[in-house]
Design an enzyme around this catalytic site. Structure first.
Site, PDB file in Angstrom:
ATOM      1  CG  ASP A  56      -8.804  -3.725  -2.583  1.00 42.36           C
ATOM      2  OD1 ASP A  56      -9.987  -3.687  -2.236  1.00 42.36           O
ATOM      3  OD2 ASP A  56      -8.169  -2.739  -2.945  1.00 42.36           O
TER       4      ASP A  56
ATOM      5  CG  HIS B  16      -2.076   0.928   1.083  1.00 45.74           C
ATOM      6  ND1 HIS B  16      -1.985   2.275   1.340  1.00 45.74           N
ATOM      7  CD2 HIS B  16      -3.324   0.699   0.641  1.00 45.74           C
ATOM      8  CE1 HIS B  16      -3.149   2.820   1.062  1.00 45.74           C
ATOM      9  NE2 HIS B  16      -3.979   1.892   0.638  1.00 45.74           N
TER      10      HIS B  16
HETATM   11  N1  CMC Z   1       4.333  -7.427  -5.138  1.00 50.02           N
HETATM   12  C1  CMC Z   1       5.678  -7.457  -5.238  1.00 50.02           C
HETATM   13  N2  CMC Z   1       6.480  -6.394  -4.999  1.00 50.02           N
HETATM   14  C2  CMC Z   1       5.877  -5.257  -4.631  1.00 50.02           C
HETATM   15  C3  CMC Z   1       4.481  -5.144  -4.496  1.00 50.02           C
HETATM   16  C4  CMC Z   1       3.699  -6.292  -4.760  1.00 50.02           C
HETATM   17  N3  CMC Z   1       2.361  -6.250  -4.633  1.00 50.02           N
HETATM   18  N4  CMC Z   1       4.150  -3.896  -4.113  1.00 50.02           N
HETATM   19  C5  CMC Z   1       5.310  -3.228  -4.009  1.00 50.02           C
HETATM   20  N5  CMC Z   1       6.361  -4.038  -4.311  1.00 50.02           N
HETATM   21  C6  CMC Z   1       7.795  -3.704  -4.234  1.00 50.02           C
HETATM   22  C7  CMC Z   1       8.230  -2.824  -5.402  1.00 50.02           C
HETATM   23  O1  CMC Z   1       8.686  -3.579  -6.492  1.00 50.02           O
HETATM   24  C8  CMC Z   1       9.309  -2.011  -4.751  1.00 50.02           C
HETATM   25  O2  CMC Z   1      10.454  -2.819  -4.659  1.00 50.02           O
HETATM   26  P1  CMC Z   1      11.953  -2.168  -4.753  1.00 50.02           P
HETATM   27  O3  CMC Z   1      12.030  -1.202  -3.596  1.00 50.02           O
HETATM   28  O4  CMC Z   1      12.886  -3.318  -4.664  1.00 50.02           O
HETATM   29  O5  CMC Z   1      11.991  -1.467  -6.097  1.00 50.02           O
HETATM   30  C9  CMC Z   1       8.806  -1.779  -3.320  1.00 50.02           C
HETATM   31  O6  CMC Z   1       7.967  -2.911  -3.057  1.00 50.02           O
HETATM   32  C10 CMC Z   1       8.019  -0.484  -3.130  1.00 50.02           C
HETATM   33  O7  CMC Z   1       6.953  -0.466  -4.085  1.00 50.02           O
HETATM   34  P2  CMC Z   1       6.378   0.851  -4.795  1.00 50.02           P
HETATM   35  O8  CMC Z   1       5.802   0.471  -6.122  1.00 50.02           O
HETATM   36  O9  CMC Z   1       7.412   1.930  -4.745  1.00 50.02           O
HETATM   37  O10 CMC Z   1       5.224   1.256  -3.800  1.00 50.02           O
HETATM   38  P3  CMC Z   1       4.053   2.258  -4.115  1.00 50.02           P
HETATM   39  O11 CMC Z   1       3.743   2.899  -2.816  1.00 50.02           O
HETATM   40  O12 CMC Z   1       4.372   3.149  -5.264  1.00 50.02           O
HETATM   41  O13 CMC Z   1       2.871   1.290  -4.611  1.00 50.02           O
HETATM   42  C11 CMC Z   1       0.974  -0.153  -4.598  1.00 50.02           C
HETATM   43  C12 CMC Z   1       1.823   0.868  -3.807  1.00 50.02           C
HETATM   44  C13 CMC Z   1      -0.291  -0.451  -3.801  1.00 50.02           C
HETATM   45  C14 CMC Z   1       0.572   0.455  -5.948  1.00 50.02           C
HETATM   46  C15 CMC Z   1       1.821  -1.441  -4.816  1.00 50.02           C
HETATM   47  O14 CMC Z   1       2.177  -2.004  -3.567  1.00 50.02           O
HETATM   48  C16 CMC Z   1       1.078  -2.485  -5.672  1.00 50.02           C
HETATM   49  O15 CMC Z   1       1.168  -2.414  -6.901  1.00 50.02           O
HETATM   50  N6  CMC Z   1       0.366  -3.442  -5.020  1.00 50.02           N
HETATM   51  C17 CMC Z   1      -0.439  -4.419  -5.733  1.00 50.02           C
HETATM   52  C18 CMC Z   1      -1.752  -3.795  -6.157  1.00 50.02           C
HETATM   53  C19 CMC Z   1      -2.706  -3.614  -5.001  1.00 50.02           C
HETATM   54  O16 CMC Z   1      -2.956  -4.537  -4.218  1.00 50.02           O
HETATM   55  N7  CMC Z   1      -3.301  -2.405  -4.928  1.00 50.02           N
HETATM   56  C20 CMC Z   1      -4.355  -2.108  -3.937  1.00 50.02           C
HETATM   57  C21 CMC Z   1      -3.944  -1.063  -2.981  1.00 50.02           C
HETATM   58  S1  CMC Z   1      -5.095  -0.968  -1.622  1.00 50.02           S
HETATM   59  C22 CMC Z   1      -6.564  -0.428  -2.329  1.00 50.02           C
HETATM   60  C23 CMC Z   1      -6.554   1.020  -2.611  1.00 50.02           C
HETATM   61  O17 CMC Z   1      -6.336   1.827  -1.696  1.00 50.02           O
HETATM   62  O18 CMC Z   1      -6.869   1.389  -3.755  1.00 50.02           O
END
Ligand code: CMC
Length: 431
Positions: free
Chosen positions: A366, A308
């Site tokens: 989710d 998240h």
């Molecule tokens: N699976 C594997 N690796 C992940 C995931 C995941 N679901 N989420 C983040 N990472 C890794 C990412 O690759 C990065 O690694 P590194 O530091 O080595 O490059 C690190 O964790 C930080 O990730 P980020 O993309 O910088 O984090 P963010 O804050 O930009 O993204 C997120 C948050 C929710 C978009 C992301 O965690 C994600 O894509 N999750 C899966 C989709 C999901 O479940 N979304 C629902 C969110 S809750 C409902 C809502 O509020 O809408």
């Protein structure tokens, strides 16, 4: 030099400016950078708004490190245990919990706004039978602006209130009609004797030729999930609604823009993506290879339902919904569904894996909501629609808060231009 300020020194020119700090009730203070460009000639750069507060709001507070979520100051745990969806909706719209008479009146208003204009039916008919319900939602909710445009003066607080009531009330009818269209069944009219979620279930699952009884377990489970999804401060869809609304656009069109932003798999579309991912994994024995893919930077695959942007400790909604997920599946006798078993195994493995621990990637709300929806017989392409119904309350509350603000201005971010330097047009025969 004020203690409540931050001094910025420009090493390039030697100039310095003192910028005031704005303090909220909870959470980090924000540096007011309104004068930054005028006085230093720079923009600030923050893609994804990792450090930027785009507005001030009284509605929701999140502390992502401590796993705290408050609506109108009330902890989500207390509201989930003691309140109901429409009571929390009242709190969001009016800033206080309702007295019994106020709540009854509010329920009556929402119930009596739930019918759709008959002309709207032809909009549904225009969609191909296999259209995704979220696509229908974007179109039909946007089209409500055609029905309530001239009668909605956004500068009139009463008009804004009626628009908010209409939006919350009609969302369930539109969602159910989108579903009925996708399965070729006739639309079911709302029934004023039912609760908000009971009515939704009835409109989705009843057919004119048979009697249908709303299952109280499903009704209660949906009510709780809806409370958990009501608002989540300035997330992508809410920011979209605010930005669209900042130009003075019709509120129904603004909510349609929020639905579009919610649809993406990184946001509300994650609940559907979780189920699709579980189906793709298929068997517990395949989990390690998917975990390996999630860690591989060359592979775009991510574990859906994990991580998240704000919660870097634990999603407090996930804690509540996880417990409810077990209860619902047990009550409905769906706890031996192999997909649920697979989900729990995946959760366990990810929670104990260093990659996920180091990056603080916990299951989010989710991850569990999709499992509950599945147990309730809701098809996976309706999961994000369910999220949209609940989040409509947050969207309209945020929109109302923004429009009522003194000195409200159009939102207009700046950019860092990295395209070609200025150049002269070359006539086509010389290229
Ligand atoms: N699976 C594997 N690796 C992940 C995931 C995941 N679901 N989420 C983040 N990472 C890794 C990412 O690759 C990065 O690694 P590194 O530091 O080595 O490059 C690190 O964790 C930080 O990730 P980020 O993309 O910088 O984090 P963010 O804050 O930009 O993204 C997120 C948050 C929710 C978009 C992301 O965690 C994600 O894509 N999750 C899966 C989709 C999901 O479940 N979304 C629902 C969110 S809750 C409902 C809502 O509020 O809408």
């Amino acid at each position: 030099m004020s203690k409540d300020s931050v001094t910025i020194i420009d090493n390039l020119s030697g100039r310095q400016i003192e910028l005031p700090l704005k303090r909220g009730t909870h959470g980090p203070a924000a540096i007011d950078i309104g004068r930054f460009y005028r006085e230093l000639g720079y923009f600030t750069y923050d893609p994804g708004f990792l450090s930027t507060a785009s507005c001030q709001s009284k509605l929701t507070f999140i502390d992502g490190d401590k796993g705290i979520l408050l609506y109108g100051g009330y902890p989500i745990e207390q509201l989930a245990e003691k309140s109901s969806f429409l009571e929390v909706a009242y709190l969001m719209l009016y800033g206080k919990l309702p007295a019994p008479e106020q709540l009854n009146n509010f329920k009556k208003i929402i119930t009596h706004h739930s019918m759709l204009n008959e002309s709207l039916k032809s909009f549904f008919r225009g969609f191909y039978h296999d259209a995704h319900p979220m696509a229908i939602m974007v179109g039909v909710v946007g089209s409500l602006s055609a029905f309530y445009h001239d009668s909605t003066d956004i500068n009139n607080p009463q008009h804004r209130e009626i628009a908010a009531h209409r939006m919350i009330a009609k969302m369930t009818s539109i969602a159910a009609a989108s579903y009925k269209h996708s399965i070729g069944e006739p639309q079911v009219y709302p029934d004023n004797s039912l609760s908000y979620t009971g009515n939704l279930l009835n409109m989705m699952f009843s057919v004119p030729c048979e009697e249908y009884h709303v299952d109280p377990v499903a009704e209660k489970a949906l009510d709780l999930i809806f409370i958990l999804h009501i608002d989540h401060e300035q997330n992508a869809s809410t920011s979209t609604v605010r930005l669209a609304g900042s130009s003075g656009a019709n509120p129904f069109a603004c909510i349609a823009s929020g639905i579009a932003a919610l649809w993406g798999p990184a946001h509300g579309g994650a609940n559907e993506a979780v189920l699709n991912m579980l189906k793709e994994i298929g068997d517990i024995k395949n989990i390690p290879s998917y975990i390996a893919r999630a860690k591989d930077k060359q592979d775009p695959f991510r574990l859906m339902g994990f991580g998240h942007r704000v919660y870097k400790n634990y999603d407090p909604r996930a804690r509540i919904i996880r417990k409810m997920c077990h209860e619902v599946l047990e009550k409905l006798g769906a706890d031996n569904d192999p997909l649920f078993e697979l989900a729990l195994r995946l959760e366990e493995i990810a929670l104990n894996d260093d990659y996920f621990i180091e990056r603080k990637l916990y299951p989010n709300v989710d991850f569990y909501s999709g499992l509950i929806y599945k147990a309730l017989g809701i098809p996976s392409n309706m999961f994000t629609v369910m999220f949209a119904i609940a989040r409509t309350v947050g969207w309209v509350a945020q929109w109302m808060e923004m429009i009522a603000e003194k000195d409200q201005r159009i939102g207009r971010p700046r950019q860092l231009y990295v395209g070609p330097a200025q150049r002269d047009y070359v006539p086509i025969d010389q290229r």
